[in-house]
Design a protein around this motif. Structure first.
Motif, PDB file in Angstrom:
ATOM      1  N   ILE A 180      58.906  31.240  32.749  1.00 19.89           N
ATOM      2  CA  ILE A 180      59.606  32.283  33.220  1.00 19.89           C
ATOM      3  C   ILE A 180      58.676  33.227  33.125  1.00 19.89           C
ATOM      4  N   ALA A 181      58.128  33.528  31.480  1.00 21.04           N
ATOM      5  CA  ALA A 181      57.784  34.082  30.636  1.00 21.04           C
ATOM      6  C   ALA A 181      55.932  33.889  30.975  1.00 21.04           C
ATOM      7  N   PHE A 182      55.379  32.777  31.502  1.00 22.87           N
ATOM      8  CA  PHE A 182      54.233  32.368  31.744  1.00 22.87           C
ATOM      9  C   PHE A 182      53.817  33.001  32.861  1.00 22.87           C
ATOM     10  N   VAL A 183      54.995  32.952  33.814  1.00 25.89           N
ATOM     11  CA  VAL A 183      54.455  33.136  35.655  1.00 25.89           C
ATOM     12  C   VAL A 183      55.233  35.381  35.589  1.00 25.89           C
ATOM     13  N   LYS A 184      55.409  35.586  34.558  1.00 24.31           N
ATOM     14  CA  LYS A 184      56.310  36.854  34.514  1.00 24.31           C
ATOM     15  C   LYS A 184      54.711  37.444  33.485  1.00 24.31           C
ATOM     16  N   ALA A 185      53.235  36.652  33.076  1.00 21.93           N
ATOM     17  CA  ALA A 185      52.272  37.252  32.308  1.00 21.93           C
ATOM     18  C   ALA A 185      51.495  37.538  34.042  1.00 21.93           C
ATOM     19  N   TRP A 186      51.748  36.783  34.436  1.00 20.49           N
ATOM     20  CA  TRP A 186      50.637  36.307  35.013  1.00 20.49           C
ATOM     21  C   TRP A 186      50.416  37.369  36.344  1.00 20.49           C
ATOM     22  N   MET A 187      52.106  37.454  36.911  1.00 15.72           N
ATOM     23  CA  MET A 187      51.970  38.683  37.413  1.00 15.72           C
ATOM     24  C   MET A 187      51.964  39.923  37.065  1.00 15.72           C
ATOM     25  N   VAL A 188      51.983  40.294  35.783  1.00 18.30           N
ATOM     26  CA  VAL A 188      51.818  41.409  35.072  1.00 18.30           C
ATOM     27  C   VAL A 188      49.879  41.301  35.683  1.00 18.30           C
ATOM     28  N   ALA A 189      49.395  40.307  34.940  1.00 18.14           N
ATOM     29  CA  ALA A 189      48.166  40.280  34.630  1.00 18.14           C
ATOM     30  C   ALA A 189      47.336  40.535  36.113  1.00 18.14           C
ATOM     31  N   MET A 190      48.239  39.341  36.927  1.00 18.22           N
ATOM     32  CA  MET A 190      46.896  39.577  38.133  1.00 18.22           C
ATOM     33  C   MET A 190      47.311  41.286  38.979  1.00 18.22           C
ATOM     34  N   ASP A 191      48.818  41.934  39.276  1.00 18.32           N
ATOM     35  CA  ASP A 191      49.177  43.409  39.709  1.00 18.32           C
ATOM     36  C   ASP A 191      48.932  44.591  39.139  1.00 18.32           C
ATOM     37  N   PHE A 192      49.361  44.318  37.860  1.00 21.73           N
ATOM     38  CA  PHE A 192      49.291  45.815  37.134  1.00 21.73           C
ATOM     39  C   PHE A 192      48.137  46.049  35.906  1.00 21.73           C
ATOM     40  N   MET A 193      47.056  45.138  35.558  1.00 15.21           N
ATOM     41  CA  MET A 193      45.694  44.852  34.807  1.00 15.21           C
ATOM     42  C   MET A 193      44.945  45.120  36.305  1.00 15.21           C
ATOM     43  N   GLU A 194      45.411  44.442  37.807  1.00 18.22           N
ATOM     44  CA  GLU A 194      44.608  44.930  38.285  1.00 18.22           C
ATOM     45  C   GLU A 194      43.306  43.398  38.364  1.00 18.22           C
ATOM     46  N   LEU A 195      43.638  42.848  38.337  1.00 15.91           N
ATOM     47  CA  LEU A 195      43.365  41.483  37.936  1.00 15.91           C
ATOM     48  C   LEU A 195      42.976  40.716  39.524  1.00 15.91           C
ATOM     49  N   ARG A 196      43.519  40.814  40.439  1.00 21.06           N
ATOM     50  CA  ARG A 196      44.177  40.165  41.895  1.00 21.06           C
ATOM     51  C   ARG A 196      42.249  40.749  42.366  1.00 21.06           C
ATOM     52  N   GLY A 197      42.330  39.687  43.151  1.00 27.47           N
ATOM     53  CA  GLY A 197      40.522  39.869  43.925  1.00 27.47           C
ATOM     54  C   GLY A 197      39.279  40.413  42.475  1.00 27.47           C
ATOM     55  N   THR A 198      39.335  40.178  41.535  1.00 27.27           N
ATOM     56  CA  THR A 198      38.347  40.393  41.080  1.00 27.27           C
ATOM     57  C   THR A 198      37.337  39.381  40.686  1.00 27.27           C
ATOM     58  N   PRO A 199      36.565  38.942  40.417  1.00 26.52           N
ATOM     59  CA  PRO A 199      35.591  37.623  39.776  1.00 26.52           C
ATOM     60  C   PRO A 199      36.767  36.914  38.850  1.00 26.52           C
ATOM     61  N   LEU A 200      37.251  37.896  37.363  1.00 26.71           N
ATOM     62  CA  LEU A 200      38.009  37.314  36.236  1.00 26.71           C
ATOM     63  C   LEU A 200      39.325  36.884  36.500  1.00 26.71           C
ATOM     64  N   GLN A 201      39.675  36.847  38.225  1.00 26.11           N
ATOM     65  CA  GLN A 201      40.921  36.187  38.594  1.00 26.11           C
ATOM     66  C   GLN A 201      40.858  34.907  37.949  1.00 26.11           C
ATOM     67  N   ARG A 202      39.745  34.138  39.018  1.00 31.16           N
ATOM     68  CA  ARG A 202      39.857  32.924  37.996  1.00 31.16           C
ATOM     69  C   ARG A 202      40.287  32.395  37.248  1.00 31.16           C
ATOM     70  N   TRP A 203      39.496  33.190  36.486  1.00 31.43           N
ATOM     71  CA  TRP A 203      39.678  32.836  34.511  1.00 31.43           C
ATOM     72  C   TRP A 203      40.804  33.330  34.152  1.00 31.43           C
ATOM     73  N   ALA A 204      41.480  33.892  34.350  1.00 31.74           N
ATOM     74  CA  ALA A 204      42.496  33.940  34.095  1.00 31.74           C
ATOM     75  C   ALA A 204      43.252  33.309  33.937  1.00 31.74           C
ATOM     76  N   GLN A 205      43.624  32.757  35.895  1.00 40.84           N
ATOM     77  CA  GLN A 205      44.641  31.898  36.152  1.00 40.84           C
ATOM     78  C   GLN A 205      44.406  30.453  35.973  1.00 40.84           C
ATOM     79  N   GLY A 206      43.106  30.080  35.628  1.00 47.91           N
ATOM     80  CA  GLY A 206      43.008  29.127  33.890  1.00 47.91           C
ATOM     81  C   GLY A 206      43.351  28.769  33.511  1.00 47.91           C
ATOM     82  N   TRP A 207      42.868  30.374  32.482  1.00 47.40           N
ATOM     83  CA  TRP A 207      44.065  30.613  31.086  1.00 47.40           C
ATOM     84  C   TRP A 207      44.553  30.427  31.444  1.00 47.40           C
TER      85      TRP A 207
END
Length: 87
Positions: A46-73
């Motif tokens: 649950i913690a990692f899913v929440k962190a992923w959602m925050v990174a993708m939507d509130f840190m605006e990584l979705r749709g950027t070149p860093l999205q794949r790196w962040a998801q892999g991390w």
């Protein structure tokens, strides 16, 4: 703009719901049904899913070149944490 506001609202509602579920994992309510390891693993997921959602939507990584790196991390670190919890 309206669809983005809906998306942010939906993500925020999902984060709130997952926080309530994580609270159940942290209290003794779930420990009657699940073992301590499984409860800890569930809370970590649950913690990692929440962190992923925050990174993708509130840190605006979705749709950027860093999205794949962040998801892999997130996948690598979550896998390592779960392996350590469940060993």
């Amino acid at each position: 703009m309206n669809t983005e506001r809906r998306r942010v609202g939906a993500v925020y509602a999902a984060l709130l719901a997952m926080s309530v579920v994580a609270l159940l994992f942290a209290t003794g309510l779930v420990h009657d049904v699940l073992s301590a390891r499984v409860a800890a693993a569930g809370a970590a997921v649950i913690a990692f899913v929440k962190a992923w959602m925050v990174a993708m939507d509130f840190m605006e990584l979705r749709g950027t070149p860093l999205q794949r790196w962040a998801q892999g991390w997130f996948v690598v670190v979550a896998g390592i944490c779960l392996a350590l919890i469940l060993r």
